[in-house]
Structure formats: C-alpha cells, structure tokens
Design a protein around this motif. Structure first.
Motif, mmCIF file in Angstrom:
data_model
loop_
_atom_site.group_PDB
_atom_site.id
_atom_site.type_symbol
_atom_site.label_atom_id
_atom_site.label_comp_id
_atom_site.label_asym_id
_atom_site.label_seq_id
_atom_site.Cartn_x
_atom_site.Cartn_y
_atom_site.Cartn_z
ATOM 1 N N VAL A 244 109.985 -1.915 26.743
ATOM 2 C CA VAL A 244 110.259 -0.814 27.608
ATOM 3 C C VAL A 244 109.295 0.205 27.599
ATOM 4 N N PHE A 245 109.021 0.907 28.731
ATOM 5 C CA PHE A 245 107.669 1.447 29.225
ATOM 6 C C PHE A 245 108.247 2.676 30.068
ATOM 7 N N ALA A 246 108.667 2.217 31.251
ATOM 8 C CA ALA A 246 108.836 3.326 32.379
ATOM 9 C C ALA A 246 109.900 4.181 32.089
ATOM 10 N N GLN A 247 110.971 3.839 31.652
ATOM 11 C CA GLN A 247 112.044 4.862 31.339
ATOM 12 C C GLN A 247 111.631 5.872 30.513
ATOM 13 N N PRO A 248 111.157 5.811 29.380
ATOM 14 C CA PRO A 248 110.640 7.029 28.470
ATOM 15 C C PRO A 248 109.619 7.652 28.977
ATOM 16 N N MET A 263 106.272 1.397 21.627
ATOM 17 C CA MET A 263 104.811 1.006 21.236
ATOM 18 C C MET A 263 104.121 0.507 22.591
ATOM 19 N N VAL A 264 104.889 0.336 23.731
ATOM 20 C CA VAL A 264 104.117 0.026 25.009
ATOM 21 C C VAL A 264 103.537 1.377 25.300
ATOM 22 N N MET A 265 104.238 2.476 25.323
ATOM 23 C CA MET A 265 103.697 3.629 25.804
ATOM 24 C C MET A 265 102.448 4.186 24.703
ATOM 25 N N TYR A 268 99.610 2.170 25.787
ATOM 26 C CA TYR A 268 99.197 2.499 26.966
ATOM 27 C C TYR A 268 98.160 4.111 26.872
ATOM 28 N N GLN A 269 98.710 4.859 25.979
ATOM 29 C CA GLN A 269 97.993 5.984 25.512
ATOM 30 C C GLN A 269 96.691 6.058 24.941
ATOM 31 N N ARG A 270 96.820 4.866 24.057
ATOM 32 C CA ARG A 270 95.468 4.534 23.297
ATOM 33 C C ARG A 270 94.447 4.128 24.246
ATOM 34 N N GLY A 271 94.951 3.101 25.055
ATOM 35 C CA GLY A 271 93.920 2.249 25.815
ATOM 36 C C GLY A 271 93.819 3.233 27.143
ATOM 37 N N PHE A 272 94.383 3.968 27.812
ATOM 38 C CA PHE A 272 94.199 4.578 29.143
ATOM 39 C C PHE A 272 94.079 6.059 29.063
ATOM 40 N N GLY A 278 90.232 -1.044 21.707
ATOM 41 C CA GLY A 278 90.502 -2.013 20.437
ATOM 42 C C GLY A 278 91.756 -1.576 19.669
ATOM 43 N N THR A 279 92.027 -0.325 19.600
ATOM 44 C CA THR A 279 93.283 -0.071 18.843
ATOM 45 C C THR A 279 94.553 -0.339 19.926
ATOM 46 N N ALA A 280 94.291 -0.258 21.144
ATOM 47 C CA ALA A 280 95.252 -0.421 21.966
ATOM 48 C C ALA A 280 95.735 -1.933 21.876
ATOM 49 N N SER A 281 94.637 -2.723 21.978
ATOM 50 C CA SER A 281 94.947 -3.989 21.966
ATOM 51 C C SER A 281 95.470 -4.571 20.617
ATOM 52 N N ALA A 282 95.290 -3.949 19.433
ATOM 53 C CA ALA A 282 95.750 -4.150 18.324
ATOM 54 C C ALA A 282 97.432 -3.990 18.236
ATOM 55 N N VAL A 283 97.523 -2.873 18.723
ATOM 56 C CA VAL A 283 98.929 -2.699 19.289
ATOM 57 C C VAL A 283 99.697 -3.523 19.859
ATOM 58 N N ALA A 284 99.035 -4.027 20.881
ATOM 59 C CA ALA A 284 99.607 -5.155 21.848
ATOM 60 C C ALA A 284 99.687 -6.329 21.148
#
Length: 309
Positions: A244-248, A263-265, A268-272, A278-284
């Motif tokens: 889930v991402f778009a709703q929140p 988690m997806v939000m 997104y914040q860490r990566g973009f 690197g951290t964003a990919s670890a979360v993914a």
C-alpha cells in the motif's frame, strides 16, 4: 504375395510433416510469449535483482558509491526507529484491511446470487471503484474528510464540531483503511461471485433434502467449494496490502507524524526524497522477503483447506 502395411505404424514420410508442424507451433508459441517474457525480465526481474544488489552498497544518487555489505540492513534494524514504525503501520493496515475486505466482498457476492434481479448491474457498480484511478479516488476522499469537507458538514449537523479524522493517527489510519476498502473490495467480490456461479445447484438441493439449513449449507458447501477462489483472493489481497502506497501518500502524506507511513512510503522517501538508494533498497528487500515468506506459507498451507474437486 504382397504383405499389407502394419496398421497404426506411421511411416517416416508421415511423421516428418508432423515434427515440422510441432516445431512451427512451438516457435509460434515462443513468439507470442516473447513480449510478455521480455517485459517480465526488463521491468520485473531486472529491477528486483538490481534492488537486491544496491541494498549492499552505499549508493547516493550523486556521489561516490561504495560497498557496504550488511550495513544498510543493520542500520534499519538497529538504529532506525522510523523503519519499525512503518513496519507496524503496514502490519496494522494489513490486519484491518484484509479481513474487512473479505467479509464485505464475500457478503456482497453471496447477496448478489443468481436468484437476485439486476445482479449484473450490482456487479458493475461494486466493481467500478476498482477500475478507477486510485489517486483520483484518494483525492476525492481527501476532499470529503478534510476539516471543511462534506463529512465535517454532516458531523456539524449532529453537533460534532472540529471534525478532523486526519488529525489523529487512529483516525487517519481508519480513513486510509476505509478508502482502500471502497477502492478494492469490488475485485474480490467479482472473484467470489464467479466462484459461486460454478457451484452446482444440485449440491444445495441435496443438502436441503437432508435437512440442512441455510447456515449449514453455507459452511458445508459454499465455503469448501469456494476455497480455490478464496485462496487466490487471499494471496493477491495480502500482496497488494503490504504494498500500500498511494492511499496514505495522497490522503495523509504519511501523517500525522509517521502514523500512516507504510514501508513502501518509507522506501520512497529514503530513495527519492533523501536520495539514499542503498537504504531504500534494503527496505525494499525486507518487504520482498516478508511478502515472499507469507505467500510461501499460504501455498504450503493450501493443501489442508483448499478443495479443487
């Protein structure tokens, strides 16, 4: 005296055209599958492998990149309280959304059974939100629940002042779940409705003759016969719920605070926004592992409750 050919033994001349035909059919099949296969490799498998590789690097968007080993994973597990909040928020959303989605979808699917008039229209109306853009739906909901929105005006008529559910973590999560239910229950409703249509009516007639009431017929016939549809819907709904991402993002921006940041939000914040790929990919990668584990458990457990007969 001439001997007649053995019946049923094809000659080499007859077998050769069949081999050529099968080869052509195989090439045609690969040709039709090639666009989908190339799309999967380029847009799905490739990014997954790339994200897994980047998770082991310090990978800023601009700047020097270096191998980090497990440092990104150690950081989010031990020194990043926001990560654990996002994990909790995601799990809370899944726990609330998935059962409510199933109850609503299954209840409506049973209601619009073949005996109800206008079932095609009901199917269309219930499924319509699922095919409309999710961002547009979220924007409409945001206009409805904001402090000067329609819901606030309705609440004011009942004496409730300063109606602002997005101002608290519990209220914001409730709105995110409600909007997601409205958006997504129609898909499962259609899946369950199709599954109900495939159940032979003779089973219900035989059970009624044996004295089974409606509730017993539902538990003993409907649910077991509907289990393949329920299993499919459970796998797909859990996967989409964890993503889930778009709703929140549209409704609350992850707030108040980080109360609805998933988690997806967060990745997104860490990566973009912070450009820390690197951290964003670890979360993914962690999210991918959670989804893969839950999906594997579902497939292993289906043998006990899913009936394909």
């Amino acid at each position: 005296m001439s001997l007649a050919p053995v019946v049923g033994a094809p000659s080499e001349q007859a077998a050769a055209p069949r081999r050529v035909s099968r080869r052509r059919d195989g090439l045609a099949a690969y040709g039709f599958l090639a666009p989908s296969g190339i799309g999967f490799l380029v847009f799905t498998l490739g990014p997954i492998i790339g994200s897994l590789v980047i998770a082991f690097f310090n990978w800023p968007v601009i700047g020097e990149r270096s191998f980090a080993g497990l440092d990104n994973f150690v950081r989010i597990f031990t020194n990043d309280p926001i990560f654990w909040r996002t994990v909790g928020n995601t799990l809370l959303f899944v726990v609330l959304y998935v059962p409510l989605n199933f109850l609503l979808a299954l209840g409506l699917a049973v209601w619009i059974s073949p005996r109800i008039r206008g079932r095609g229209l009901y199917r269309l109306l219930f499924f319509l939100p699922a095919v409309t853009p999710i961002v547009a739906n979220a924007l409409v909901w945001r206009l409805l629940v904001q402090p000067n929105g329609v819901f606030a005006d309705i609440a004011a008529t009942f004496g409730v002042e300063q109606f602002n559910p997005l101002g608290t973590e519990a209220g914001a999560m409730a709105i995110v779940v409600a909007m997601s239910l409205w958006q997504g229950f129609g898909y499962n409703m259609l899946v369950f409705s199709a599954g109900l249509d495939s159940i032979p009516e003779q089973l219900y007639e035989a059970a009624a003759l044996d004295g089974a009431n409606a509730w017993q017929r539902f538990w003993r016939i409907t649910l077991p016969m509907l289990s393949p549809s329920i299993f499919f819907a459970a796998v797909m709904t859990l996967i989409t719920a964890f993503q889930v991402f778009a709703q929140p993002y549209v409704l609350t921006g992850g707030g108040p605070g980080v109360g609805t940041t998933t988690m997806v939000m967060y990745l997104y914040q860490r990566g973009f926004q912070l450009f820390d790929l690197g951290t964003a990919s670890a979360v993914a990668t962690v999210l991918f592992a959670i989804i893969a584990l839950i999906t594997a458990v579902q497939f292993l457990g289906q043998r006990r409750w899913v009936h394909y007969d």
